[in-house]
Write an enzyme that holds these catalytic residues in place. Structure first.
Site, PDB file in Angstrom:
ATOM      1  N   GLY A 273      82.316  12.802 -31.323  1.00  0.00           N
ATOM      2  CA  GLY A 273      82.458  12.805 -32.766  1.00  0.00           C
ATOM      3  C   GLY A 273      82.992  11.482 -33.266  1.00  0.00           C
ATOM      4  O   GLY A 273      82.503  10.922 -34.241  1.00  0.00           O
ATOM      5  N   ALA A 274      84.007  10.970 -32.580  1.00  0.00           N
ATOM      6  CA  ALA A 274      84.616   9.698 -32.960  1.00  0.00           C
ATOM      7  C   ALA A 274      85.541   9.270 -31.833  1.00  0.00           C
ATOM      8  O   ALA A 274      85.854  10.038 -30.926  1.00  0.00           O
ATOM      9  CB  ALA A 274      85.384   9.828 -34.267  1.00  0.00           C
ATOM     10  N   MET A 275      85.995   8.017 -31.914  1.00  0.00           N
ATOM     11  CA  MET A 275      86.845   7.459 -30.872  1.00  0.00           C
ATOM     12  C   MET A 275      87.944   6.615 -31.509  1.00  0.00           C
ATOM     13  O   MET A 275      87.687   5.786 -32.371  1.00  0.00           O
ATOM     14  CB  MET A 275      86.001   6.604 -29.914  1.00  0.00           C
ATOM     15  N   GLU A 310      91.479  10.779 -35.817  1.00  0.00           N
ATOM     16  CA  GLU A 310      91.413   9.490 -35.119  1.00  0.00           C
ATOM     17  C   GLU A 310      92.498   8.532 -35.609  1.00  0.00           C
ATOM     18  O   GLU A 310      93.048   7.764 -34.818  1.00  0.00           O
ATOM     19  CB  GLU A 310      90.022   8.867 -35.293  1.00  0.00           C
TER      20      GLU A 310
END
Length: 890
Positions: A273-275, A310
């Site tokens: 999804g995201a980092m 995040e």
């Protein structure tokens, strides 16, 4: 049957620190589509130890090694050893030294999307968990913290941006041409030591949207979001969510951002999804891009939550990272808890808690109850990518919530402050985390720590008895936990159960004293601290008979049983002052009813019990004093997966589907007059707003519409067609299309075509179109999915497209994935095998959908086993997929 078993097992008990530290490194990238050159200059220091210094062994995979230099001198091949996993320097210097390694990689050929790869002509990295070793040789593990200086060099094309972690030090044009082209560079410095998994770089022709944020101490932070050109108008909500996250983290946790620049890059090819890379978050673009005519309320809520998640990692994951991957929940569980709290403050706390619990039960409970069960902190793993699970994330968050319940708000806050103070700049462990809370509160959490090491979902049974003579209510409690792989027996755990009492008149009932166990009192509520297999709690001074409202707010991730009757639970559904438990009571009664319907030969028959429940539901749904989002949750009838989970064995998905649909039709028919009135009263006035009130109104209206579409007089179909054609936002348009499609109405076909023609150039909207068709329970769905595999808008090489079509089919279409003829299993197994060589992470995540195959009836079990065995015996097979399939079969 022969299965791959030649995979090494990594064990927590074998952890050893590295013999060398790498406090800083300087990397230079000469970016090229097929031949990117990476020069990595590391300052390496031996750690203090007696005796001869051990060999230096660095991780590296898929690299072309060009040269190795030690203190500026080129090493010969006899001075080091290279295999497919490591670079070894057998006899490094005994004092600090500089090691420079130059490698070549091919970003274009990197379909795994791990390390450095290209997507839409943009260079991008993904290094968590072990992607950095695909860029250069290094200690690719979380406990090696280094300060990074990064120089990116690339040919000038379009509007180029060269990005990395930290602060931009310098940038400009290179004086010399290369291959006849003009090149430019950017120099970055991140002053905060970080592990390799947080390294990031991005290079490409991107549009930049700018804003700024002033911290509580008065520093101005530049905020940049990068997207593909033409998508700049979809970034405003993400930017707003970022700024709100930054302010909330200051106000609630006292955590201020620590760099001069915070950057987000949205890319379309991304496994996750995201980092949270330090200062340079890389996102799947579906969690950044939104505008009302292309994104739904759910999209907006996810963008808000994931942007926050995040960003919150900046402290819980980056400033304090995990010592090893066994401690993954230390950063992920804690940060999920923080993003849940943020969303609760931004929206409806009660509804957010319902949504999170629904998610936990649908994803994590089946994981805990099947062959993939593992503790929140596992003891071993074969492939770390397979442990980014609901257990680590969602159950890990529940453990943080329980600590807060056990300690209280103030002590919990003090414990986190102490954790931040002690371990800033370090790689910590669960023991470090719990010790901070113990020292801040003076409480012993040693029994509670079992939650981190024991897998499975505990069962808690409560028997309540009222003694009118002594004015006492006794709660007799028994806890147990089922066996899980590798853990046949479990120890009693510390389980906090928040409770209150509801009288026959619907009012809260007080009690004056307690005995028999540890109970915290908070006004008319309390928390039972269950620590033994069996124990009793006595509430004194209870003046009249009362019903216990147990596990309020879902204060512990357990399965609760009690001796309350259906009439008792119906009373709680109508009168409980705790919103979560009102919803919980409705779910209990609905699931009981839907299980009974699935077992009946004629589930369409409506008896008095059904009518009583329908009337009670109507009183809640039509109560204008209640929050609209809460009413929408009551109207969200338990899913087929929820029902199957409660049945637990010999599950027939077709019977569950039929029973559920007949009950929903009965609900629609008996409440149709009020439902129509409610639907029209909820019509939107004014511009679209993705806030709590607007999204709650739309959620309730669209749940009502979905019931009306089931009416035999077709009036609901006409309403859905009108809504589709007149909607001013994607939420309402897509909801109308979904109702018509999932109920198999002929009116859906031309609207699906119209929808595609309108949005065929928008990949994220086409993902919705694909998922919608993949989740239809109708018998022609399988053929539709097979045809969509050849559709020009679908690509198996893009993780978003694969998740939208095949992932949605396997995860959210219980009838068709679990077809009695086994063709649903075969379709997904074929895709897994085709994907395995290209993108094993995505293949392994698809395979997770087979985890509950043993609870099905025998015929379906046999069909599922056949496909699992076919996957298991394939050769070659990635480590990711082999790990999951072997655990599913054993």
């Amino acid at each position: 049957m022969m299965m791959r078993t030649d995979y090494s097992i990594i064990r927590l008990e074998d952890y050893r620190p590295t013999p060398y530290a790498i406090p800083r490194l300087a990397m230079t990238f000469e970016l090229h589509p097929e031949k990117t050159c990476v020069r990595n200059e590391m300052h390496i220091e031996p750690k203090e130890s007696a005796g001869e210094k051990p060999a230096l062994i660095l991780n590296g995979e898929g690299l072309k090694l060009l040269s190795v230099e030690l203190n500026g001198s080129l090493l010969l091949s006899d001075d080091y050893h290279v295999d497919d996993k490591h670079l070894t320097i057998p006899h490094p210097p005994e004092q600090a030294f500089t090691l420079t390694i130059t490698t070549e990689i091919n970003p274009t050929a990197n379909t795994r999307l791990e390390g450095l790869y290209r997507t839409s002509n943009t260079y991008c990295t993904q290094c968590e968990a072990e992607g950095f070793r695909r860029i250069t040789y290094f200690y690719d593990r979380p406990d090696c913290l280094s300060v990074y200086d990064v120089r990116l060099e690339a040919p000038v094309t379009g509007n180029p941006h060269l990005l990395s972690n930290g602060n931009l030090i310098d940038s400009g044009a290179l004086t010399e041409k290369r291959d006849g082209s003009d090149w430019h560079f950017a120099q970055w410095h991140d002053p905060h030591p970080k592990p390799a998994y947080l390294f990031a770089c991005v290079a490409g022709d991107l549009a930049r949207i700018e804003d700024s944020f002033t911290t509580s101490s008065g520093r101005e932070v530049n905020l940049h979001i990068y997207v593909e050109h033409g998508k700049e108008d979809r970034v405003s909500y993400a930017m707003d969510a970022l700024k709100r996250s930054m302010r909330w983290d200051e106000e609630v946790y006292g955590r201020e951002y620590d760099l001069d620049l915070f950057q987000i890059v949205a890319v379309s090819d991304f496994n996750m999804g995201a980092m949270e890379n330090k200062g340079l978050n890389i996102f799947n673009d579906k969690y950044v891009l939104a505008k009302p005519d292309t994104a739904t309320d759910t999209d907006y809520a996810l963008i808000e939550a994931i942007i926050a998640h995040e960003y919150f990692h900046n402290w819980t994951g980056n400033r304090i990272t995990c010592r090893d991957w066994f401690q993954l929940c230390l950063k992920e569980g804690l940060t999920v808890f923080r993003d849940q709290e943020f969303s609760s403050d931004m929206r409806s706390r009660a509804v957010k808690r319902i949504e999170d619990t629904r998610q936990l039960r649908s994803r994590q409970f089946p994981e805990d109850g099947g062959p993939l069960a593992h503790p929140v902190r596992p003891e071993s793993y074969s492939e770390i990518n397979n442990f980014y699970t609901a257990t680590v994330y969602e159950k890990g968050a529940e453990l943080c919530r329980m600590i807060k319940a056990i300690l209280g708000r103030d002590a919990f806050s003090n414990g986190l402050d102490l954790y931040f103070e002690r371990h800033d700049g370090e790689a910590a462990t669960i023991e470090d985390f719990l010790k901070a809370f113990e020292d801040a509160s003076g409480k012993d959490l040693s029994q509670f720590s079992l939650w981190y090491s024991q897998a499975g979902t505990p069962d808690v049974a409560v028997t309540s008895t009222y003694n009118a003579k002594h004015k006492e209510l006794t709660l007799a409690v028994e806890q147990s936990c089922p066996a899980t792989p590798g853990q046949p027996t479990k120890r009693a755990m510390h389980i906090p159960v928040r409770f209150g009492l509801i009288g026959k008149n619907g009012q809260e009932v007080s009690f004056t004293n307690t005995r028999g166990g540890d109970i915290d009192l908070h006004g008319m509520e309390g928390i039972l601290h269950i620590r033994e297999r069996k124990q009793s709690f006595v509430l004194e001074g209870v003046e009249s008979p009362a019903l216990p409202s147990l596990l309020r707010g879902f204060s512990a991730p357990v399965r609760l049983r009690s001796n309350l009757t259906d009439d008792d639970i119906l009373h709680l559904m109508q009168h409980d002052s705790d919103s979560f438990n009102r919803w919980e009571a409705s779910q209990y009664l609905l699931i009981r009813t839907l299980i009974r319907k699935s077992e009946q030969d004629n589930p369409i028959e409506v008896n008095q019990r059904d009518m009583t429940l329908i009337e009670a539901l109507g009183k809640v749904i039509f109560d204008p004093q209640l929050d609209m989002a809460f009413r929408a949750e009551i109207l969200a009838i338990p899913s087929e997966t929820d029902i199957a989970r409660e049945i637990g064995r010999n599950v027939d998905p077709d019977a569950i589907h039929h029973g559920r649909e007949t009950f929903r039709q009965s609900l629609a028919e008996r409440l149709q007059t009020q439902l129509r009135k409610l639907y029209h009263s909820l019509q939107q006035h004014g511009p679209y707003q993705p806030d709590a009130e607007g999204s709650g109104r739309r959620a309730l209206r669209n749940r009502v519409l979905d019931l009306l579409v089931m009416l035999p007089d077709k009036s609901g179909i006409e309403l859905a067609q009108i809504q589709f054609n007149t909607a001013t936002n994607m939420t309402d348009r897509f909801a109308a299309l979904a109702s018509l499609t999932h109920h198999g109405k002929d009116a859906a076909k031309p609207l699906l075509t119209s929808f595609y023609e309108q949005f065929k150039d928008d990949a994220l909207v086409i993902d919705k179109w694909l998922s919608l068709q993949a989740t239809s329970p109708k018998s022609d769905c399988l053929a539709t999915v097979q045809s969509l595999l050849d559709h020009p808008s679908f690509s198996l090489n893009n993780p978003n497209r694969t998740r939208a079509l095949i992932g949605a089919f396997a995860m959210s279409n219980a009838c068709q994935f679990n077809r009695a003829d086994g063709k649903g299993y075969r379709l997904v197994a074929d895709i897994i095998l085709e994907l395995d060589d290209k993108n094993p992470q995505t293949a392994a995540r698809l395979l997770n959908n087979f985890r509950s195959w043993r609870v099905l009836e025998e015929g379906r079990q046999a069909k599922a086993r056949t496909e699992l065995e076919r996957i298991a015996t394939a050769n070659p097979l990635s480590k990711d997929v082999a790990d999951i399939v072997n655990r599913c079969l054993h």
